[in-house]
Design a protein around this motif. Structure first.
Motif, short mmCIF file in Angstrom:
data_model
loop_
_atom_site.label_atom_id
_atom_site.label_comp_id
_atom_site.label_asym_id
_atom_site.label_seq_id
_atom_site.Cartn_x
_atom_site.Cartn_y
_atom_site.Cartn_z
N GLY A 90 0.94 -1.25 -0.13
CA GLY A 90 0.23 -0.11 -0.03
C GLY A 90 0.78 1.26 0.02
O GLY A 90 0.54 2.18 -0.62
N ASP A 91 2.01 1.28 0.81
CA ASP A 91 2.75 2.64 0.90
C ASP A 91 3.49 2.48 -0.49
O ASP A 91 3.54 3.81 -0.97
CB ASP A 91 3.92 2.13 1.95
N ILE A 92 4.16 1.47 -1.06
CA ILE A 92 4.90 1.50 -2.31
C ILE A 92 3.78 2.09 -3.35
O ILE A 92 4.14 3.11 -4.08
CB ILE A 92 5.66 0.06 -2.70
N ASN A 93 2.43 1.63 -3.27
CA ASN A 93 1.46 2.21 -4.20
C ASN A 93 1.27 3.61 -4.25
O ASN A 93 1.16 4.33 -5.29
CB ASN A 93 0.21 1.36 -4.08
N ARG A 94 1.11 4.24 -2.87
CA ARG A 94 0.91 5.49 -2.94
C ARG A 94 2.09 6.49 -3.28
O ARG A 94 2.09 7.36 -3.83
CB ARG A 94 0.56 5.79 -1.30
#
Lengths: 114, 222
Positions: A90-94
């Protein structure tokens, strides 16, 4: 006497510990993850070498055999890891979204200036 | 042409067959048309550029929510006073832009949603209509405002709304998240009826997976 299960666990633990060390040596993982994973692999190997160590712990938790303790404990760890991976993805996606959006806007500004 | 600077934002992914006419029609009403190319692999960028749109390109596909977010920032950078968002597939008629932005021009609303269900002769397919009504009810419940078509991409908003919009959804969930987030901060949201044309060959929009994600977002507001 080491059980066949113990041999598999020891082999798996050693392979994973060596792989973890290789990753640490190549600076692909940090010191803290290296220590945590090493502890996990040592704990896993020790269940194969000294299964009697876990007998007392397993029986105090109401489990019939050390293997149940190991299995339950492993599943709990796996859930924690899956959750951590979920958060990381999720963090990488953001972060990717922000980078792509910023690049798109900056590229448009450069075109306008030219 | 209106006195206020109206900028139209159109997110597009592989819409080479329709983007040109959508841009040309929108340009008759808006001062500037920004097409956000969301990682298209066809000639969407070339067609939009030929039609004299300002094109902002994502190097990879992020989703319609992220494309709109980029478009809103680009519109702000171009000093937009009113921003209109439209779909790129000719589903919305740009001639209706004045109706959609009228409540903003009149100072009666901050965000206007072009509602496809308010229109009596709506051609929305049955399956989509049912899903839309359920999601609209959920969005209305979470926002405390009666919204007839929470998933509509035809929206008008004032600049200060666009600047304050914060949503994390990169796909179709953006539509509900935007409404809920703005309503909780006291912005005035109204809907106006719009006509919609559906093409059987190019039906997109929020699917079942998106519905689940929207429900999750409503239950877990950020």
């Amino acid at each position: 006497m080491i059980e066949p299960y113990g041999l598999i666990v020891i082999l798996l633990g050693l392979i994973m510990a060596a792989y973890t060390f290789k990753e640490f040596y190549r600076k692909r993982i940090g010191t803290i993850p290296f220590i945590i994973w090493t502890i996990i692999w040592i704990a896993l190997i020790s269940t194969g070498v000294y299964p009697q160590l876990y007998l007392g712990l397993a029986s105090s938790l109401g489990m019939a055999a050390p293997i149940q303790f190991v299995t339950t404990f492993s599943i709990m760890i796996l859930f924690a890891i899956v959750y951590q991976i979920f958060r990381t993805v999720g963090d990488i996606n953001r972060k990717i979204t922000k980078i792509v959006q910023q690049l798109a806007l900056e590229k448009t500004e450069v075109k306008m200036d030219q | 042409m209106l006195l206020l600077k109206v900028v139209c934002v159109i997110p597009a992914h592989n819409e080479e067959s329709t983007i040109s006419s959508v841009v040309r029609n929108a340009r008759t009403i808006c001062n500037l048309v920004i097409v956000v190319d969301d990682g298209s692999t066809d000639k969407t960028v070339e067609e939009a550029t030929k039609a004299k749109a300002k094109v902002v390109s994502h190097i990879i596909r992020l989703g319609v929510g992220a494309a709109l977010s980029t478009g809103l920032r680009a519109a702000s950078n171009h000093d937009a006073e009113i921003i209109v968002t439209l779909d790129a597939d000719e589903q919305h008629d740009p001639k209706e832009i004045p109706n959609v932005i009228a409540p903003i021009v009149d100072g009666k609303a901050d965000l206007v949603i072009g509602s496809r269900i308010l229109e009596k002769n709506s051609e929305m397919p049955f399956q989509k209509l049912v899903a839309n009504k359920i999601l609209s009810k959920l969005t209305s419940f979470a926002s405390g405002i009666e919204i007839k078509d929470s998933q509509s991409g035809f929206r008008g908003m004032s600049r200060h709304v666009a600047d304050s919009i914060k949503y994390e959804s990169t796909d179709y969930q953006w539509a509900s998240e935007m409404i809920i987030s703005l309503s909780k901060r006291g912005f005035r949201i109204v809907d106006v009826p719009i006509k919609t044309v559906y093409f059987k060959s190019r039906r997109r929009g929020a699917g079942f997976r998106d519905a689940i994600k929207i429900l999750y977002n409503i239950l877990h507001p950020k």
